[in-house]
Design a protein around this motif. Sequence first.
Motif, short mmCIF file in Angstrom:
data_model
loop_
_atom_site.label_atom_id
_atom_site.label_comp_id
_atom_site.label_asym_id
_atom_site.label_seq_id
_atom_site.Cartn_x
_atom_site.Cartn_y
_atom_site.Cartn_z
N LYS A 164 1.15 -1.28 3.60
CA LYS A 164 1.43 -1.51 1.64
C LYS A 164 0.75 -3.37 1.51
O LYS A 164 -0.14 -3.02 0.24
CB LYS A 164 3.18 -1.87 2.57
CG LYS A 164 3.56 -0.52 2.05
CD LYS A 164 5.26 -0.90 2.21
CE LYS A 164 5.53 -0.11 1.92
NZ LYS A 164 7.84 0.28 1.79
N ALA A 165 0.55 -4.25 2.57
CA ALA A 165 -0.05 -5.33 2.46
C ALA A 165 -1.55 -5.35 1.80
O ALA A 165 -2.34 -6.02 0.64
CB ALA A 165 0.36 -6.08 3.84
N GLU A 166 -1.88 -4.00 2.88
CA GLU A 166 -3.69 -3.78 2.13
C GLU A 166 -3.78 -3.68 1.53
O GLU A 166 -4.66 -3.21 0.22
CB GLU A 166 -4.38 -3.23 3.33
CG GLU A 166 -4.27 -3.84 4.82
CD GLU A 166 -5.21 -2.28 6.22
OE1 GLU A 166 -4.56 -1.23 5.89
OE2 GLU A 166 -4.72 -3.21 7.98
N SER A 167 -2.61 -2.35 0.62
CA SER A 167 -2.98 -1.54 -0.68
C SER A 167 -2.82 -3.01 -1.73
O SER A 167 -3.16 -2.53 -2.99
CB SER A 167 -2.30 -0.87 -0.92
OG SER A 167 -0.60 -1.63 -1.13
N LEU A 168 -2.54 -4.66 -1.74
CA LEU A 168 -2.41 -5.38 -2.04
C LEU A 168 -3.07 -6.30 -2.36
O LEU A 168 -3.75 -7.52 -2.77
CB LEU A 168 -0.85 -5.77 -2.42
CG LEU A 168 0.04 -5.49 -2.72
CD1 LEU A 168 1.41 -6.23 -2.12
CD2 LEU A 168 0.18 -5.14 -3.96
N GLU A 169 -4.20 -6.04 -0.97
CA GLU A 169 -5.91 -6.49 -1.04
C GLU A 169 -5.43 -8.23 -0.44
O GLU A 169 -5.30 -8.98 -0.70
CB GLU A 169 -6.66 -6.64 -2.23
CG GLU A 169 -7.06 -5.42 -2.26
CD GLU A 169 -7.85 -5.37 -3.36
OE1 GLU A 169 -8.98 -6.87 -3.93
OE2 GLU A 169 -8.45 -4.43 -4.16
N ALA A 170 -4.39 -7.97 -0.03
CA ALA A 170 -3.86 -9.05 1.10
C ALA A 170 -4.14 -10.27 2.07
O ALA A 170 -5.21 -8.72 2.80
CB ALA A 170 -1.88 -8.70 1.77
N ASP A 171 -4.46 -10.93 2.29
CA ASP A 171 -5.36 -11.31 3.33
C ASP A 171 -4.51 -11.14 4.78
O ASP A 171 -4.73 -11.32 6.07
CB ASP A 171 -5.32 -13.17 3.12
CG ASP A 171 -7.22 -12.83 2.53
OD1 ASP A 171 -7.92 -11.81 2.11
OD2 ASP A 171 -7.17 -13.90 1.62
N ALA A 172 -2.82 -12.04 4.96
CA ALA A 172 -2.43 -12.30 5.61
C ALA A 172 -0.30 -11.92 5.28
O ALA A 172 0.11 -11.89 4.28
CB ALA A 172 -1.95 -13.43 5.24
N ILE A 173 0.59 -11.62 6.29
CA ILE A 173 1.68 -11.69 5.79
C ILE A 173 1.62 -12.36 6.47
O ILE A 173 2.27 -12.98 7.87
CB ILE A 173 2.31 -10.38 6.42
CG1 ILE A 173 1.52 -9.06 5.99
CG2 ILE A 173 3.38 -10.12 6.16
CD1 ILE A 173 1.34 -7.36 6.26
#
Length: 104
Positions: free
Chosen positions: A68-77
């Motif tokens: 889910k974080a990758e789909s938001l193009e996040a760098d970190a959680i």
Amino acid sequence: MIMVNTETVAGRTIVQALGIVSGNTVQAKHVGKDIVGGLRGLVGGKMKEYEEMFNEAREIAEKEMLSKAESLEADAIVNVRYSSSSIMSGTSEVLVYGTAVKLE
């Protein structure tokens, strides 16, 4: 993907919070291993059968959250937290959640 249980990532600056991401799963152990685990509970000792079930559930929940974080193009959680509960005997629910962020 960086995953931390702190509010910041050491040496990096958070430039945007993308939102909360989570993953969860409910796992049940094979009836044979459940019986062995139950017997071990009577005589004492490390309950490997349930450890395996819990670790597998945690990994599945983490993968879902990371996806889910990758789909938001996040760098970190950041601020990653875990929660677990027993739905019924021999089952384990694991929930993992945190805030997906963009880093400078």
